[in-house]
Enzyme design. Structure first.
Site, mmCIF file in Angstrom:
data_model
loop_
_atom_site.group_PDB
_atom_site.id
_atom_site.type_symbol
_atom_site.label_atom_id
_atom_site.label_comp_id
_atom_site.label_asym_id
_atom_site.label_seq_id
_atom_site.Cartn_x
_atom_site.Cartn_y
_atom_site.Cartn_z
ATOM 1 N N PHE A 1 -1.518 -6.553 -0.536
ATOM 2 C CA PHE A 1 -0.918 -6.139 -1.799
ATOM 3 C C PHE A 1 0.540 -5.788 -1.560
ATOM 4 O O PHE A 1 0.920 -5.374 -0.460
ATOM 5 C CB PHE A 1 -1.650 -4.921 -2.372
ATOM 6 C CG PHE A 1 -2.758 -5.264 -3.323
ATOM 7 C CD1 PHE A 1 -2.674 -4.916 -4.655
ATOM 8 C CD2 PHE A 1 -3.872 -5.956 -2.883
ATOM 9 C CE1 PHE A 1 -3.697 -5.241 -5.539
ATOM 10 C CE2 PHE A 1 -4.896 -6.286 -3.750
ATOM 11 C CZ PHE A 1 -4.814 -5.930 -5.090
ATOM 12 N N SER B 1 4.658 5.832 -3.916
ATOM 13 C CA SER B 1 5.031 4.419 -3.822
ATOM 14 C C SER B 1 3.793 3.537 -3.818
ATOM 15 O O SER B 1 2.660 4.026 -3.690
ATOM 16 C CB SER B 1 5.846 4.160 -2.549
ATOM 17 O OG SER B 1 5.077 4.460 -1.393
ATOM 18 N N ASP C 1 3.073 13.454 -0.949
ATOM 19 C CA ASP C 1 3.809 12.408 -0.238
ATOM 20 C C ASP C 1 4.838 13.068 0.665
ATOM 21 O O ASP C 1 5.053 14.290 0.610
ATOM 22 C CB ASP C 1 4.494 11.472 -1.236
ATOM 23 C CG ASP C 1 4.663 10.058 -0.699
ATOM 24 O OD1 ASP C 1 3.960 9.146 -1.163
ATOM 25 O OD2 ASP C 1 5.504 9.869 0.206
ATOM 26 N N TYR D 1 -6.521 -0.197 13.290
ATOM 27 C CA TYR D 1 -6.433 -0.224 11.826
ATOM 28 C C TYR D 1 -7.794 -0.552 11.212
ATOM 29 O O TYR D 1 -8.246 0.113 10.274
ATOM 30 C CB TYR D 1 -5.393 -1.248 11.393
ATOM 31 C CG TYR D 1 -5.173 -1.305 9.897
ATOM 32 C CD1 TYR D 1 -4.484 -0.279 9.248
ATOM 33 C CD2 TYR D 1 -5.644 -2.368 9.136
ATOM 34 C CE1 TYR D 1 -4.280 -0.318 7.875
ATOM 35 C CE2 TYR D 1 -5.450 -2.417 7.770
ATOM 36 C CZ TYR D 1 -4.767 -1.392 7.143
ATOM 37 O OH TYR D 1 -4.571 -1.430 5.778
ATOM 38 N N SER E 1 -9.704 -1.506 3.269
ATOM 39 C CA SER E 1 -8.914 -2.724 3.426
ATOM 40 C C SER E 1 -9.843 -3.875 3.757
ATOM 41 O O SER E 1 -10.955 -3.668 4.272
ATOM 42 C CB SER E 1 -7.882 -2.549 4.556
ATOM 43 O OG SER E 1 -7.336 -3.791 4.965
#
Length: 263
Positions: free
Chosen positions: A201, A15, A36, A168, A155
């Site tokens: 995104f 995905s 996955d 994160y 990120s």
């Protein structure tokens, strides 16, 4: 490095960003091994790409044993297809916001922190290290002696983590910081390392964002004022594969977005 005739392993490839890249690789003549956890999403993608060009391997990247099993499956598959492993793309990731200490003076839950780090950081490093022998043992096909490429996903939070993103940001900052030393480790084998650091995104992670949060993030964007498209990530990743001078670098893919402290 040419994509045609090579295999690329993509975790989280069923995905979002990984899915778009899988499509791009197959359309360019490569094969993809998609690692996955969601067969309901992965199996239709394999059918779309055709089973001779793509394989789905159920894998939890927080498990060293499951990664080892996936590596064995990939090794067997490439021996049959004669498409050597040319790229490793650990794109599996999760986000779990939480203040390091809340207004009631309760510290963040360590179980949640471990879960996030085990996928975003440990899972990235473990997948790369276990797959590298398959890349390093291939025969170079060009004058530079290039054998393959590792493309990691960080990120914008690695640089401007917001409130509630300590764990994160730590995970993505670590991915960004290990890019250059990994490239230096692997230079002797003709393997490059590039990290892409996207802003917001369209993905499974951002799909669950409340509209208020999404609109708040859009206010921090310069141009274009929208979430990035998975195909735009795939376009840059394809260039990272094909351009041999991209090595040891973290590339921001964010439309000049710089995140504020809070929304």
């Amino acid at each position: 490095m040419k994509i045609e005739g090579r295999t690329f392993a993509i975790s989280g490839g069923a995905s979002g960003l990984g899915r778009a890249l899988a499509r791009s690789i197959v359309s360019s003549g490569g094969n993809v091994a998609i690692l996955d956890l969601n067969p309901d999403v992965a199996n239709p993608l394999i059918a779309e790409l055709t089973p001779s060009r793509a394989i789905f391997i159920p894998c939890d990247v927080s498990s060293t044993d499951e990664i080892a099993s996936a590596v064995s499956t990939i090794k067997e598959w490439i021996s049959k297809t004669n498409y050597p492993l040319g790229g490793i793309i650990p794109a599996a990731g999760v986000g779990r916001p939480g203040l390091i200490i809340d207004k009631s003076l309760q510290p963040a839950d360590m179980e949640g922190i471990d879960f996030l780090l085990s996928i975003n950081l440990r899972g990235t490093l473990d997948l790369v290290r276990q797959l590298l022998p398959l890349v390093a043992s291939t025969t170079p096909k060009d004058a530079d002696g290039e054998r393959g490429v590792v493309i990691m996903v960080a990120s914008s939070a690695a640089f401007e983590g917001q409130m509630g993103q300590v764990a994160y940001a730590a995970s993505k900052g670590a991915v960004a910081s290990m890019t250059l030393p990994m490239a230096r480790d692997l230079s002797r084998f003709g393997i490059r390392v590039v990290t892409i650091a996207p802003s917001m995104f369209d993905s499974a992670m951002t799909a669950v964002m409340p509209d208020k949060v999404r609109k708040g993030l859009e206010k921090a964007m310069e141009f274009p004022v929208r979430a990035g498209k998975p195909e735009e990530f795939a376009s840059l990743a394809k260039q990272c594969i094909e351009n041999p001078m991209l090595n040891g670098v973290v590339i921001r893919l964010d439309g000049a977005t710089r995140m504020p402290s809070k929304l």
